[in-house]
Design a protein around this motif. Structure first.
Motif, PDB file in Angstrom:
ATOM      1  N   ARG A   9      -7.424 -75.245 -42.378  1.00  0.00           N
ATOM      2  CA  ARG A   9      -6.601 -74.298 -43.157  1.00  0.00           C
ATOM      3  C   ARG A   9      -5.516 -74.995 -43.976  1.00  0.00           C
ATOM      4  N   ASP A  10      -5.219 -76.264 -43.644  1.00  0.00           N
ATOM      5  CA  ASP A  10      -4.203 -77.021 -44.377  1.00  0.00           C
ATOM      6  C   ASP A  10      -4.729 -77.584 -45.689  1.00  0.00           C
ATOM      7  N   ILE A  11      -6.036 -77.525 -45.892  1.00  0.00           N
ATOM      8  CA  ILE A  11      -6.665 -78.085 -47.081  1.00  0.00           C
ATOM      9  C   ILE A  11      -6.771 -77.010 -48.158  1.00  0.00           C
ATOM     10  N   ASN A  12      -6.237 -77.317 -49.338  1.00  0.00           N
ATOM     11  CA  ASN A  12      -6.342 -76.407 -50.471  1.00  0.00           C
ATOM     12  C   ASN A  12      -7.207 -77.093 -51.524  1.00  0.00           C
ATOM     13  N   VAL A  13      -8.486 -76.756 -51.514  1.00  0.00           N
ATOM     14  CA  VAL A  13      -9.446 -77.394 -52.410  1.00  0.00           C
ATOM     15  C   VAL A  13      -9.114 -77.088 -53.871  1.00  0.00           C
ATOM     16  N   ILE A  40     -12.487 -84.962 -52.926  1.00  0.00           N
ATOM     17  CA  ILE A  40     -12.356 -83.512 -52.787  1.00  0.00           C
ATOM     18  C   ILE A  40     -13.552 -82.913 -52.047  1.00  0.00           C
ATOM     19  N   GLU A  41     -14.744 -83.441 -52.270  1.00  0.00           N
ATOM     20  CA  GLU A  41     -15.936 -82.902 -51.598  1.00  0.00           C
ATOM     21  C   GLU A  41     -15.873 -83.155 -50.092  1.00  0.00           C
ATOM     22  N   VAL A  42     -15.324 -84.290 -49.694  1.00  0.00           N
ATOM     23  CA  VAL A  42     -15.173 -84.597 -48.271  1.00  0.00           C
ATOM     24  C   VAL A  42     -14.225 -83.597 -47.627  1.00  0.00           C
ATOM     25  N   PHE A  43     -13.095 -83.345 -48.283  1.00  0.00           N
ATOM     26  CA  PHE A  43     -12.119 -82.404 -47.736  1.00  0.00           C
ATOM     27  C   PHE A  43     -12.648 -80.972 -47.777  1.00  0.00           C
ATOM     28  N   LYS A  44     -13.431 -80.655 -48.777  1.00  0.00           N
ATOM     29  CA  LYS A  44     -14.065 -79.325 -48.846  1.00  0.00           C
ATOM     30  C   LYS A  44     -14.992 -79.144 -47.643  1.00  0.00           C
ATOM     31  N   ALA A  45     -15.761 -80.186 -47.320  1.00  0.00           N
ATOM     32  CA  ALA A  45     -16.654 -80.130 -46.152  1.00  0.00           C
ATOM     33  C   ALA A  45     -15.853 -79.988 -44.863  1.00  0.00           C
ATOM     34  N   PHE A  46     -14.719 -80.711 -44.759  1.00  0.00           N
ATOM     35  CA  PHE A  46     -13.843 -80.568 -43.586  1.00  0.00           C
ATOM     36  C   PHE A  46     -13.396 -79.119 -43.444  1.00  0.00           C
TER      37      PHE A  46
END
Length: 105
Positions: A9-13, A40-46
């Motif tokens: 929830r801390d990730i804002n893609v 960004i794709e790695v964090f989106k997957a997270f």
């Protein structure tokens, strides 16, 4: 600490940032950290995989313990007399990046 307490929830893609809550931030200040270019794709997957859950499932004080155990397993006992904890690695990375920025003007 910031890494092991990060939640999906801390990730804002959309903004390309990761929110660091006040209690987990260095110096006790909340902030948003930009996601590095190309990641960004790695964090989106997270975010999709972990939702509200923590991404790294270890205690915040266990990171150096895990790293110490890994170094022992790999028989890396000394790196030219330098400290070899997580903080030392972060400092090395930042110092090298700073030197690159200075050299490039």
């Amino acid at each position: 600490e910031e890494t092991v307490t990060m939640r999906g929830r801390d990730i804002n893609v959309e903004k390309g940032t990761v929110y660091i809550p006040k209690g987990n931030a260095k110096g006790g200040r909340e902030r948003e950290v930009p996601i590095p270019d190309g990641k960004i794709e790695v964090f989106k997957a997270f975010k999709e995989e972990f939702g509200d859950s923590r991404i790294v499932d270890i205690r915040k004080d266990s990171l150096n313990d895990e790293f110490r155990d890994l170094r022992a397993k790999l028989e890396v006992h000394d790196l030219d007399g330098h400290k070899t904890g997580i903080h030392a690695i972060r400092k090395l990375y930042c110092t090298e990046h700073f030197d690159e920025l200075v050299a490039s003007g």
